[in-house]
Enzyme design. Structure first.
Site, PDB file in Angstrom:
ATOM      1  N   GLY A  44      -9.364  10.826  87.926  1.00 52.15           N
ATOM      2  CA  GLY A  44      -8.489   9.843  88.551  1.00 52.15           C
ATOM      3  C   GLY A  44      -9.141   9.346  89.830  1.00 52.15           C
ATOM      4  O   GLY A  44      -9.912  10.072  90.466  1.00 52.15           O
ATOM      5  N   GLN A  49      -9.357   5.435  98.008  1.00 52.99           N
ATOM      6  CA  GLN A  49     -10.495   6.358  98.005  1.00 52.99           C
ATOM      7  C   GLN A  49     -11.843   5.624  98.020  1.00 52.99           C
ATOM      8  O   GLN A  49     -12.859   6.225  98.323  1.00 52.99           O
ATOM      9  CB  GLN A  49     -10.442   7.284  96.791  1.00 52.99           C
ATOM     10  CG  GLN A  49      -9.310   8.282  96.845  1.00 52.99           C
ATOM     11  CD  GLN A  49      -9.330   9.166  95.628  1.00 52.99           C
ATOM     12  OE1 GLN A  49      -8.757   8.827  94.595  1.00 52.99           O
ATOM     13  NE2 GLN A  49     -10.009  10.291  95.746  1.00 52.99           N
ATOM     14  N   CYS A  89     -10.115  16.969  94.609  1.00 59.36           N
ATOM     15  CA  CYS A  89     -10.053  15.548  94.937  1.00 59.36           C
ATOM     16  C   CYS A  89     -11.458  15.047  95.250  1.00 59.36           C
ATOM     17  O   CYS A  89     -12.209  15.707  95.974  1.00 59.36           O
ATOM     18  CB  CYS A  89      -9.130  15.344  96.137  1.00 59.36           C
ATOM     19  SG  CYS A  89      -8.915  13.628  96.631  1.00 59.36           S
ATOM     20  N   LEU A  90     -11.800  13.881  94.712  1.00 59.34           N
ATOM     21  CA  LEU A  90     -13.115  13.300  94.990  1.00 59.34           C
ATOM     22  C   LEU A  90     -13.294  12.987  96.469  1.00 59.34           C
ATOM     23  O   LEU A  90     -14.425  12.885  96.946  1.00 59.34           O
ATOM     24  CB  LEU A  90     -13.327  12.036  94.141  1.00 59.34           C
ATOM     25  CG  LEU A  90     -13.380  12.255  92.634  1.00 59.34           C
ATOM     26  CD1 LEU A  90     -13.499  10.917  91.905  1.00 59.34           C
ATOM     27  CD2 LEU A  90     -14.513  13.182  92.250  1.00 59.34           C
ATOM     28  N   HIS A 131      -0.917  12.817  91.649  1.00 57.20           N
ATOM     29  CA  HIS A 131      -1.980  12.994  92.634  1.00 57.20           C
ATOM     30  C   HIS A 131      -2.499  11.631  93.107  1.00 57.20           C
ATOM     31  O   HIS A 131      -2.615  11.388  94.316  1.00 57.20           O
ATOM     32  CB  HIS A 131      -3.115  13.818  92.013  1.00 57.20           C
ATOM     33  CG  HIS A 131      -4.291  14.012  92.903  1.00 57.20           C
ATOM     34  ND1 HIS A 131      -4.574  15.229  93.488  1.00 57.20           N
ATOM     35  CD2 HIS A 131      -5.272  13.164  93.304  1.00 57.20           C
ATOM     36  CE1 HIS A 131      -5.676  15.103  94.225  1.00 57.20           C
ATOM     37  NE2 HIS A 131      -6.123  13.869  94.115  1.00 57.20           N
ATOM     38  N   GLU A 132      -2.798  10.747  92.167  1.00 56.40           N
ATOM     39  CA  GLU A 132      -3.329   9.427  92.528  1.00 56.40           C
ATOM     40  C   GLU A 132      -2.275   8.568  93.210  1.00 56.40           C
ATOM     41  O   GLU A 132      -2.577   7.838  94.155  1.00 56.40           O
ATOM     42  CB  GLU A 132      -3.902   8.713  91.296  1.00 56.40           C
ATOM     43  CG  GLU A 132      -5.045   9.447  90.617  1.00 56.40           C
ATOM     44  CD  GLU A 132      -6.170   9.865  91.548  1.00 56.40           C
ATOM     45  OE1 GLU A 132      -6.439   9.169  92.556  1.00 56.40           O
ATOM     46  OE2 GLU A 132      -6.798  10.907  91.279  1.00 56.40           O
ATOM     47  N   HIS A 135      -2.104   9.149  96.855  1.00 60.61           N
ATOM     48  CA  HIS A 135      -3.129   8.442  97.632  1.00 60.61           C
ATOM     49  C   HIS A 135      -2.633   7.073  98.103  1.00 60.61           C
ATOM     50  O   HIS A 135      -3.009   6.610  99.182  1.00 60.61           O
ATOM     51  CB  HIS A 135      -4.408   8.233  96.809  1.00 60.61           C
ATOM     52  CG  HIS A 135      -5.314   9.412  96.792  1.00 60.61           C
ATOM     53  ND1 HIS A 135      -5.939   9.898  97.918  1.00 60.61           N
ATOM     54  CD2 HIS A 135      -5.725  10.201  95.768  1.00 60.61           C
ATOM     55  CE1 HIS A 135      -6.695  10.931  97.598  1.00 60.61           C
ATOM     56  NE2 HIS A 135      -6.572  11.143  96.294  1.00 60.61           N
TER      57      HIS A 135
END
Length: 168
Positions: A44, A49, A89-90, A131-132, A135
């Site tokens: 994701g 991000q 997380c990226l 999660h996304e 953000h």
């Protein structure tokens, strides 16, 4: 490939803006987001991000039918039943923690052409969407941890990155 912004970058804490223009530029951006997510081995990726404060994220759980774009999403329903699962997380690479979230959700969003849809999701797909979506509201998975645990994880992340910068 797009640059992924990491912990400490202001854009990760901003509330993202709604998207109103569904054009070729948006489609190109979404393709770049998928490419960046895949090259980074993620499942994701949200627009903030990659430094763009827009209400958009992409998901690909690697299961058939679970490669999707969510534009202007809103989680409209969550299950009472919750479950813990290790998240990463990226934007906080290398850090993982068990996060408790509802196991089923319903999300309302628009697709790449602006067409509205509602999706009922459970399991990993529901988790990634939540999660996304966080953000887009300036929330990171570490914000869902107890304060003492979050402080330990952030300190560990900062130590690791300080060493990495020193080595370069």
């Amino acid at each position: 490939m797009l640059d992924i912004y990491t912990l400490g970058e202001e854009v990760l804490r901003e509330k993202a803006e709604r998207i109103s223009t569904f054009d070729n530029a948006l489609a190109i951006f979404v393709d770049a987001m998928f490419e960046t997510m895949e090259e980074s081995d993620g499942i994701g990726l949200a627009a903030p991000q990659v430094g763009v404060p827009s209400r958009l994220f992409v998901v690909d759980t690697r299961k058939p039918g679970e490669r999707m774009v969510f534009i202007n999403p809103e989680i409209i329903e969550t299950s009472q039943e919750q479950g813990a699962y290790e998240e990463g997380c990226l934007s906080i690479p290398g850090m993982y923690y068990d996060i408790v979230r509802p196991i089923k959700i319903s999300v309302q969003a628009q697709d790449i052409k602006g067409k509205p849809f509602i999706l009922h999701a459970e399991g990993m797909l529901a988790r990634v969407i939540q999660h996304e979506n966080d953000h887009l509201n300036g929330v990171l998975f570490i914000d869902r941890m107890e304060e003492a645990e979050r402080e330990k994880l952030v300190a560990s992340y900062n130590r690791r990155n300080k060493r990495r910068k020193k080595d370069n």
